[in-house]
Design a protein around this motif. Structure first.
Motif, PDB file in Angstrom:
ATOM      1  N   VAL A   1       1.283  -5.734   5.728  1.00 27.52           N
ATOM      2  CA  VAL A   1       1.248  -4.587   4.823  1.00 27.52           C
ATOM      3  C   VAL A   1       2.673  -4.105   4.586  1.00 27.52           C
ATOM      4  N   HIS A   2       3.015  -3.892   3.329  1.00 32.10           N
ATOM      5  CA  HIS A   2       4.335  -3.378   2.965  1.00 32.10           C
ATOM      6  C   HIS A   2       4.173  -1.954   2.440  1.00 32.10           C
ATOM      7  N   ALA A   3       4.745  -1.001   3.163  1.00 36.61           N
ATOM      8  CA  ALA A   3       4.704   0.401   2.752  1.00 36.61           C
ATOM      9  C   ALA A   3       6.094   0.843   2.324  1.00 36.61           C
ATOM     10  N   ARG A   4       6.173   1.502   1.193  1.00 36.53           N
ATOM     11  CA  ARG A   4       7.453   1.998   0.694  1.00 36.53           C
ATOM     12  C   ARG A   4       7.506   3.516   0.822  1.00 36.53           C
ATOM     13  N   VAL A   5       8.569   3.992   1.430  1.00 33.79           N
ATOM     14  CA  VAL A   5       8.736   5.425   1.669  1.00 33.79           C
ATOM     15  C   VAL A   5       9.478   6.041   0.499  1.00 33.79           C
ATOM     16  N   GLN A   6       8.901   7.101  -0.059  1.00 35.79           N
ATOM     17  CA  GLN A   6       9.529   7.835  -1.146  1.00 35.79           C
ATOM     18  C   GLN A   6       9.950   9.214  -0.659  1.00 35.79           C
ATOM     19  N   VAL A   7      10.680   9.912  -1.515  1.00 32.79           N
ATOM     20  CA  VAL A   7      11.192  11.229  -1.140  1.00 32.79           C
ATOM     21  C   VAL A   7      10.054  12.162  -0.727  1.00 32.79           C
ATOM     22  N   GLU A   8       8.942  12.088  -1.471  1.00 33.86           N
ATOM     23  CA  GLU A   8       7.827  13.000  -1.200  1.00 33.86           C
ATOM     24  C   GLU A   8       6.890  12.512  -0.101  1.00 33.86           C
ATOM     25  N   THR A   9       7.115  11.311   0.419  1.00 33.97           N
ATOM     26  CA  THR A   9       6.247  10.769   1.462  1.00 33.97           C
ATOM     27  C   THR A   9       6.393  11.568   2.752  1.00 33.97           C
ATOM     28  N   GLU A  10       5.272  11.906   3.365  1.00 32.45           N
ATOM     29  CA  GLU A  10       5.280  12.596   4.646  1.00 32.45           C
ATOM     30  C   GLU A  10       5.036  11.603   5.774  1.00 32.45           C
ATOM     31  N   LEU A  11       5.655  11.846   6.914  1.00 30.33           N
ATOM     32  CA  LEU A  11       5.496  10.929   8.042  1.00 30.33           C
ATOM     33  C   LEU A  11       4.041  10.849   8.493  1.00 30.33           C
TER      34      LEU A  11
ATOM     35  N   LEU B   1       0.841  -1.192   0.000  1.00 27.03           N
ATOM     36  CA  LEU B   1       0.000   0.000   0.000  1.00 27.03           C
ATOM     37  C   LEU B   1       0.881   1.248   0.000  1.00 27.03           C
ATOM     38  N   GLU B   2       0.396   2.273  -0.663  1.00 28.71           N
ATOM     39  CA  GLU B   2       1.149   3.520  -0.772  1.00 28.71           C
ATOM     40  C   GLU B   2       0.713   4.505   0.295  1.00 28.71           C
ATOM     41  N   ALA B   3       1.664   5.010   1.045  1.00 26.27           N
ATOM     42  CA  ALA B   3       1.345   6.037   2.037  1.00 26.27           C
ATOM     43  C   ALA B   3       0.813   7.277   1.331  1.00 26.27           C
ATOM     44  N   GLY B   4      -0.302   7.794   1.810  1.00 20.57           N
ATOM     45  CA  GLY B   4      -0.908   8.963   1.205  1.00 20.57           C
ATOM     46  C   GLY B   4      -1.878   8.647   0.088  1.00 20.57           C
ATOM     47  N   ALA B   5      -2.050   7.349  -0.220  1.00 16.15           N
ATOM     48  CA  ALA B   5      -2.912   6.961  -1.340  1.00 16.15           C
ATOM     49  C   ALA B   5      -4.360   7.369  -1.111  1.00 16.15           C
ATOM     50  N   ARG B   6      -4.823   7.248   0.142  1.00 15.55           N
ATOM     51  CA  ARG B   6      -6.221   7.587   0.414  1.00 15.55           C
ATOM     52  C   ARG B   6      -6.501   9.063   0.156  1.00 15.55           C
TER      53      ARG B   6
ATOM     54  N   ILE C   1       8.175  -1.633   6.457  1.00 17.19           N
ATOM     55  CA  ILE C   1       8.407  -0.344   5.810  1.00 17.19           C
ATOM     56  C   ILE C   1       9.818  -0.332   5.236  1.00 17.19           C
ATOM     57  N   THR C   2       9.926  -0.032   3.933  1.00 13.77           N
ATOM     58  CA  THR C   2      11.221   0.051   3.274  1.00 13.77           C
ATOM     59  C   THR C   2      11.267   1.325   2.426  1.00 13.77           C
ATOM     60  N   THR C   3      12.465   1.680   1.970  1.00 14.07           N
ATOM     61  CA  THR C   3      12.596   2.794   1.041  1.00 14.07           C
ATOM     62  C   THR C   3      12.217   2.323  -0.353  1.00 14.07           C
ATOM     63  N   ALA C   4      11.667   3.215  -1.138  1.00 15.35           N
ATOM     64  CA  ALA C   4      11.284   2.889  -2.509  1.00 15.35           C
ATOM     65  C   ALA C   4      12.473   3.030  -3.445  1.00 15.35           C
ATOM     66  N   ASN C   5      12.418   2.308  -4.559  1.00  5.66           N
ATOM     67  CA  ASN C   5      13.391   2.446  -5.646  1.00  5.66           C
ATOM     68  C   ASN C   5      14.824   2.154  -5.234  1.00  5.66           C
TER      69      ASN C   5
ATOM     70  N   ALA D   1      19.357  10.464  -0.947  1.00  2.00           N
ATOM     71  CA  ALA D   1      19.216   9.090  -0.472  1.00  2.00           C
ATOM     72  C   ALA D   1      19.410   9.008   1.037  1.00  2.00           C
ATOM     73  N   LYS D   2      20.349   9.789   1.574  1.00  4.59           N
ATOM     74  CA  LYS D   2      20.569   9.795   3.015  1.00  4.59           C
ATOM     75  C   LYS D   2      19.339  10.327   3.743  1.00  4.59           C
ATOM     76  N   ALA D   3      18.743  11.375   3.184  1.00  2.00           N
ATOM     77  CA  ALA D   3      17.530  11.932   3.790  1.00  2.00           C
ATOM     78  C   ALA D   3      16.389  10.917   3.741  1.00  2.00           C
ATOM     79  N   LEU D   4      16.333  10.171   2.651  1.00  2.00           N
ATOM     80  CA  LEU D   4      15.291   9.150   2.512  1.00  2.00           C
ATOM     81  C   LEU D   4      15.482   8.035   3.530  1.00  2.00           C
ATOM     82  N   ARG D   5      16.726   7.650   3.766  1.00  2.00           N
ATOM     83  CA  ARG D   5      16.997   6.622   4.770  1.00  2.00           C
ATOM     84  C   ARG D   5      16.592   7.094   6.164  1.00  2.00           C
ATOM     85  N   ARG D   6      16.889   8.370   6.473  1.00  2.00           N
ATOM     86  CA  ARG D   6      16.510   8.908   7.778  1.00  2.00           C
ATOM     87  C   ARG D   6      14.991   8.939   7.927  1.00  2.00           C
TER      88      ARG D   6
END
Length: 247
Positions: free
Chosen positions: A141-151, A105-110, A171-175, A185-190
């Protein structure tokens, strides 16, 4: 998941989780596409967990045959799907304790579905989760965090998943962003690390970290590292009484 946490002794070069791309071994025109030899190759790696993903596995007629063959060998299987075909094909699987139907599922999809054609896909995924839960399956549920994803979007997704009484959250990083050393990428990991803290289960938070290199195409760890992974999971199992249900 206590069995997994207590199985840290792996063969040299093995990792706790083996990734299998369904598209590489399944053929859309066959209901029994995998030879016994290929299945033996998958289960002989020494990895207690097999993560099946890639281009939508539920589009392949033989996916249930593959899953059944692997779970019978004593391995855990996480079958990742976008959920849109789950309700239609749920009858082909058996709700065994070693199978986690894993819905991506994509965070923010709803929030975005009001202006996206994915609205129908999200509803189909929700129907699939409901059908799987009623049939007694374990759901992750597997959620992938992208650069634009908000907490805040991740927190909303976790609450949404919890409303369906899912059994776990990864929860993993996308791409594959975790393999890059650039600033983004470092910001995405954080951000991903912060998102995992929202899961509410130290066990699934740790398991998410183990899934990450598999999703990113990381190299297999050596036996010592795999042992340490298993020990850490066992410690998280004892530290978190809700190791299966997410908080």
């Amino acid at each position: 998941m206590a069995w997994l946490a207590q199985k840290p002794r792996l063969t040299q070069g093995a990792r706790l989780i083996q990734f299998v791309d369904a598209a590489e071994i399944l053929h859309p025109d066959s209901s029994h596409p995998v030879s016994h030899e290929r299945i033996r190759e998958i289960v002989s790696t020494g990895s207690p967990v097999v993560w099946i993903a890639g281009i939508e596995p539920l589009l392949h007629p033989g996916i249930s045959h593959l899953v059944r063959a692997i779970t019978k060998t004593g391995h855990f299987v996480f079958l990742e799907t976008d959920g849109t075909h789950l309700r239609r094909r749920i009858h082909e699987f058996q709700p065994v304790p070693r199978l986690f139907l894993t819905v991506r599922l994509e965070a923010g999809a709803r929030r975005r579905t009001s202006r996206s054609c994915r609205a129908g896909a999200l509803e189909l995924a929700a129907e699939g989760i409901r059908a799987a839960r009623l049939s007694g399956f374990l759901i992750c549920v597997h959620a992938r965090v992208q650069v634009e994803t908000e907490l805040g979007e991740v927190a909303e997704l976790i609450r949404y998943a919890h409303s369906y009484d899912v059994d776990g959250m990864v929860i993993t990083t996308a791409n594959g962003g975790s393999n890059s050393a650039n600033t983004e990428a470092k910001a995405l990991r954080r951000k991903t690390a912060e998102a995992r803290k929202l899961i509410g289960s130290r066990w699934w938070e740790s398991f998410s970290r183990l899934v990450q290199p598999v999703m990113s195409g990381g190299e297999p760890r050596d036996a010592r590292s795999a042992d340490e992974d298993g020990v850490r999971l066992e410690e998280e199992e004892h530290a978190n009484e809700e190791s299966i249900r997410i908080a």
